[in-house]
Scaffold this motif. Sequence first.
Motif, short mmCIF file in Angstrom:
data_model
loop_
_atom_site.label_atom_id
_atom_site.label_comp_id
_atom_site.label_asym_id
_atom_site.label_seq_id
_atom_site.Cartn_x
_atom_site.Cartn_y
_atom_site.Cartn_z
N ILE A 60 0.84 -1.20 0.00
CA ILE A 60 0.00 0.00 0.00
C ILE A 60 0.87 1.25 0.00
O ILE A 60 0.59 2.23 -0.71
CB ILE A 60 -0.95 0.00 1.23
CG1 ILE A 60 -1.99 -1.11 1.09
CG2 ILE A 60 -1.64 1.35 1.38
CD1 ILE A 60 -2.96 -0.94 -0.06
N GLY A 61 1.95 1.24 0.79
CA GLY A 61 2.87 2.37 0.79
C GLY A 61 3.48 2.62 -0.58
O GLY A 61 3.59 3.77 -1.02
N VAL A 62 3.87 1.55 -1.27
CA VAL A 62 4.42 1.70 -2.61
C VAL A 62 3.37 2.25 -3.58
O VAL A 62 3.66 3.12 -4.42
CB VAL A 62 4.97 0.35 -3.12
CG1 VAL A 62 5.36 0.44 -4.59
CG2 VAL A 62 6.17 -0.08 -2.29
N LEU A 63 2.14 1.76 -3.48
CA LEU A 63 1.07 2.24 -4.36
C LEU A 63 0.80 3.73 -4.16
O LEU A 63 0.66 4.48 -5.13
CB LEU A 63 -0.21 1.44 -4.11
CG LEU A 63 -0.20 -0.03 -4.54
CD1 LEU A 63 -1.48 -0.72 -4.10
CD2 LEU A 63 -0.02 -0.17 -6.05
N LEU A 64 0.75 4.17 -2.90
CA LEU A 64 0.55 5.59 -2.64
C LEU A 64 1.72 6.42 -3.14
O LEU A 64 1.55 7.55 -3.63
CB LEU A 64 0.35 5.82 -1.13
CG LEU A 64 -0.98 5.35 -0.55
CD1 LEU A 64 -0.95 5.43 0.98
CD2 LEU A 64 -2.15 6.16 -1.10
N SER A 65 2.91 5.87 -3.06
CA SER A 65 4.08 6.60 -3.55
C SER A 65 4.12 6.65 -5.08
O SER A 65 4.64 7.62 -5.64
CB SER A 65 5.36 5.96 -3.01
OG SER A 65 5.40 6.07 -1.60
N LEU A 66 3.62 5.65 -5.74
CA LEU A 66 3.49 5.71 -7.20
C LEU A 66 2.60 6.87 -7.60
O LEU A 66 2.90 7.60 -8.57
CB LEU A 66 2.91 4.40 -7.74
CG LEU A 66 3.84 3.20 -7.85
CD1 LEU A 66 3.06 1.97 -8.29
CD2 LEU A 66 4.97 3.49 -8.85
N ARG A 67 1.51 7.05 -6.88
CA ARG A 67 0.63 8.17 -7.15
C ARG A 67 1.36 9.50 -6.98
O ARG A 67 1.27 10.40 -7.81
CB ARG A 67 -0.57 8.09 -6.20
CG ARG A 67 -1.78 8.90 -6.57
CD ARG A 67 -1.79 10.31 -6.09
NE ARG A 67 -1.34 10.48 -4.73
CZ ARG A 67 -0.85 11.63 -4.28
NH1 ARG A 67 -0.72 12.67 -5.08
NH2 ARG A 67 -0.44 11.73 -3.03
N ALA A 68 2.14 9.61 -5.90
CA ALA A 68 2.88 10.84 -5.65
C ALA A 68 3.97 11.07 -6.68
O ALA A 68 4.21 12.20 -7.12
CB ALA A 68 3.49 10.80 -4.25
N ALA A 69 4.67 10.00 -7.11
CA ALA A 69 5.71 10.14 -8.12
C ALA A 69 5.12 10.64 -9.45
O ALA A 69 5.73 11.48 -10.14
CB ALA A 69 6.41 8.80 -8.33
N ALA A 70 3.95 10.16 -9.79
CA ALA A 70 3.30 10.63 -11.02
C ALA A 70 2.91 12.10 -10.89
O ALA A 70 2.97 12.85 -11.87
CB ALA A 70 2.07 9.78 -11.31
N THR A 71 2.52 12.53 -9.70
CA THR A 71 2.21 13.94 -9.47
C THR A 71 3.44 14.81 -9.66
O THR A 71 3.38 15.89 -10.27
CB THR A 71 1.63 14.13 -8.05
OG1 THR A 71 0.40 13.41 -7.96
CG2 THR A 71 1.36 15.60 -7.77
N ILE A 72 4.59 14.35 -9.16
CA ILE A 72 5.84 15.09 -9.37
C ILE A 72 6.14 15.20 -10.86
O ILE A 72 6.49 16.27 -11.37
CB ILE A 72 7.00 14.40 -8.64
CG1 ILE A 72 6.79 14.45 -7.13
CG2 ILE A 72 8.34 15.05 -9.00
CD1 ILE A 72 7.80 13.63 -6.34
N ALA A 73 6.01 14.09 -11.58
CA ALA A 73 6.27 14.10 -13.02
C ALA A 73 5.37 15.10 -13.73
O ALA A 73 5.80 15.84 -14.63
CB ALA A 73 6.08 12.70 -13.60
N CYS A 74 4.09 15.14 -13.32
CA CYS A 74 3.16 16.09 -13.93
C CYS A 74 3.61 17.53 -13.72
O CYS A 74 3.61 18.33 -14.66
CB CYS A 74 1.77 15.87 -13.33
SG CYS A 74 0.56 17.12 -13.81
N ARG A 75 4.02 17.85 -12.51
CA ARG A 75 4.38 19.24 -12.21
C ARG A 75 5.70 19.65 -12.85
O ARG A 75 5.92 20.83 -13.11
CB ARG A 75 4.39 19.44 -10.70
CG ARG A 75 2.97 19.44 -10.17
CD ARG A 75 2.85 19.34 -8.68
NE ARG A 75 1.44 19.27 -8.30
CZ ARG A 75 1.01 18.97 -7.09
NH1 ARG A 75 1.87 18.71 -6.12
NH2 ARG A 75 -0.29 18.93 -6.84
N LEU A 76 6.55 18.68 -13.14
CA LEU A 76 7.79 19.00 -13.85
C LEU A 76 7.53 19.39 -15.30
O LEU A 76 8.31 20.11 -15.91
CB LEU A 76 8.75 17.81 -13.78
CG LEU A 76 9.39 17.54 -12.42
CD1 LEU A 76 10.19 16.24 -12.44
CD2 LEU A 76 10.29 18.70 -12.00
N VAL A 77 6.44 18.86 -15.87
CA VAL A 77 6.11 19.18 -17.27
C VAL A 77 4.89 20.08 -17.36
O VAL A 77 4.27 20.18 -18.42
CB VAL A 77 5.88 17.88 -18.08
CG1 VAL A 77 7.14 17.04 -18.11
CG2 VAL A 77 4.71 17.06 -17.53
#
Length: 429
Positions: free
Chosen positions: A249-266
């Motif tokens: 579950i921790g990894v799944l929530l972090s995947l969501r956060a990593a995708a958010t970072i990627a979005c804000r970088l672009v």
Amino acid sequence: MRPGGNRGWLLRLVIAFSFAQAAVSMARPAVSYRALALGADERAVGVIAGVYALLPLFAAVPLGRRTDHGRCAPLLPVGVILISGGCALSGVADSLWAMALWSGVMGLGHLCFVIGSQSLVARQSEPHDQDRNFGHFTIGAALGQLIGPIAAGALIGGQDMTGTSALALVVAGAVAAVALTSLWRIEHRSTAATSRAGKGDRVPVRGILRTRGVPAGILISLAVLSATDILTAYLPVVGEHRGIAPSVIGVLLSLRAAATIACRLVLTPLLRLLGRTVLLTVTCLLAALLCAGIALPVPVWALGLLLTLLGFCLGVGQPLSMTTVVQAAPDDARSTALALRLTGNRLGQVAAPAAAGLIAGVAGVAAPFVMLGVLLLLSSGVAVRSRGKPDEARTQEAEGAEGAEAGEANGGHAEPRPDGSALGRKSDS
């Protein structure tokens, strides 16, 4: 040099926000697991998650009023101390009522930090840098949301769920305290002096809420944050029912956060390509469909894919809603407008988990994600109707005056803004 010319303060603010948000993101699922270990059911988890937003609901506007005509920086260390204390004391609490109380203290600290830091970004950013700087600022939140759940998942588990969840909360308190090391002299003297000199008649709250663009920004932000909040609070409950380990579950929530970072970088290229209105509408619509998809009994790999795509879509709403609200609000009421936006967020954080708890108790733990889908679908409709709001007109009027500043701030070349993100400012207030 104007305050926005040197962005060292922004980097330090992002670092501080990363630690503060990591602590909160680590504590929220830990609170859910500790509550479950203490005998809470789905409804009780929803109530505890809602109390996190209850105290901030009443404090946001007074804090925004104070910040409009005062300094922003003092709110930051106060917020960090409250977050740290709320996390640690939640770890030693031995009753659900005590956990709910310290969860509220944690939420109040988060509110203080966010109001102070958002107001700081609005004041110390050049007009043409508003979208970019708010996007970079929210990367700090996304980094914290990436690290926090992984850390919580690594610490929580085994037979002693009560003890390991308590350990995670105490560690979260220590992580929050690290944010204090990045907050020295973060507010420029010229900005603070201007804010004190700009005291005058207060703009009524009703007048701010009637300003075109402000309600739309508040609703979009409420929907996006409610989705993020319920994901953090209820994915552990879904994992318990589907037999998914806390570490996963921790990894799944972090995947969501990593995708958010990627979005804000672009984010800047996306804005140039689509414009603010289309980008908000499309991402809210896709997020609605993806939230509803989480309610389906899909395998773990598919759940990870859904959460990754959802994280990318949710990454758009927060920074653009900040810029939308700041741009639409009167110049001497921007902090209050941001506080009203945060009040909307906290109202959603009170109502959405409580509603999610009721729905989960009646229709199952996956049902709250369908509710989130409906809320995000509504926000996509609001984003469509926001087309043609005064931000585009203001941008066209300001383009000529800001072109020279943009060229100077970006090393001799102006950054084009077809998305309507440039903001009129009044002496950095």
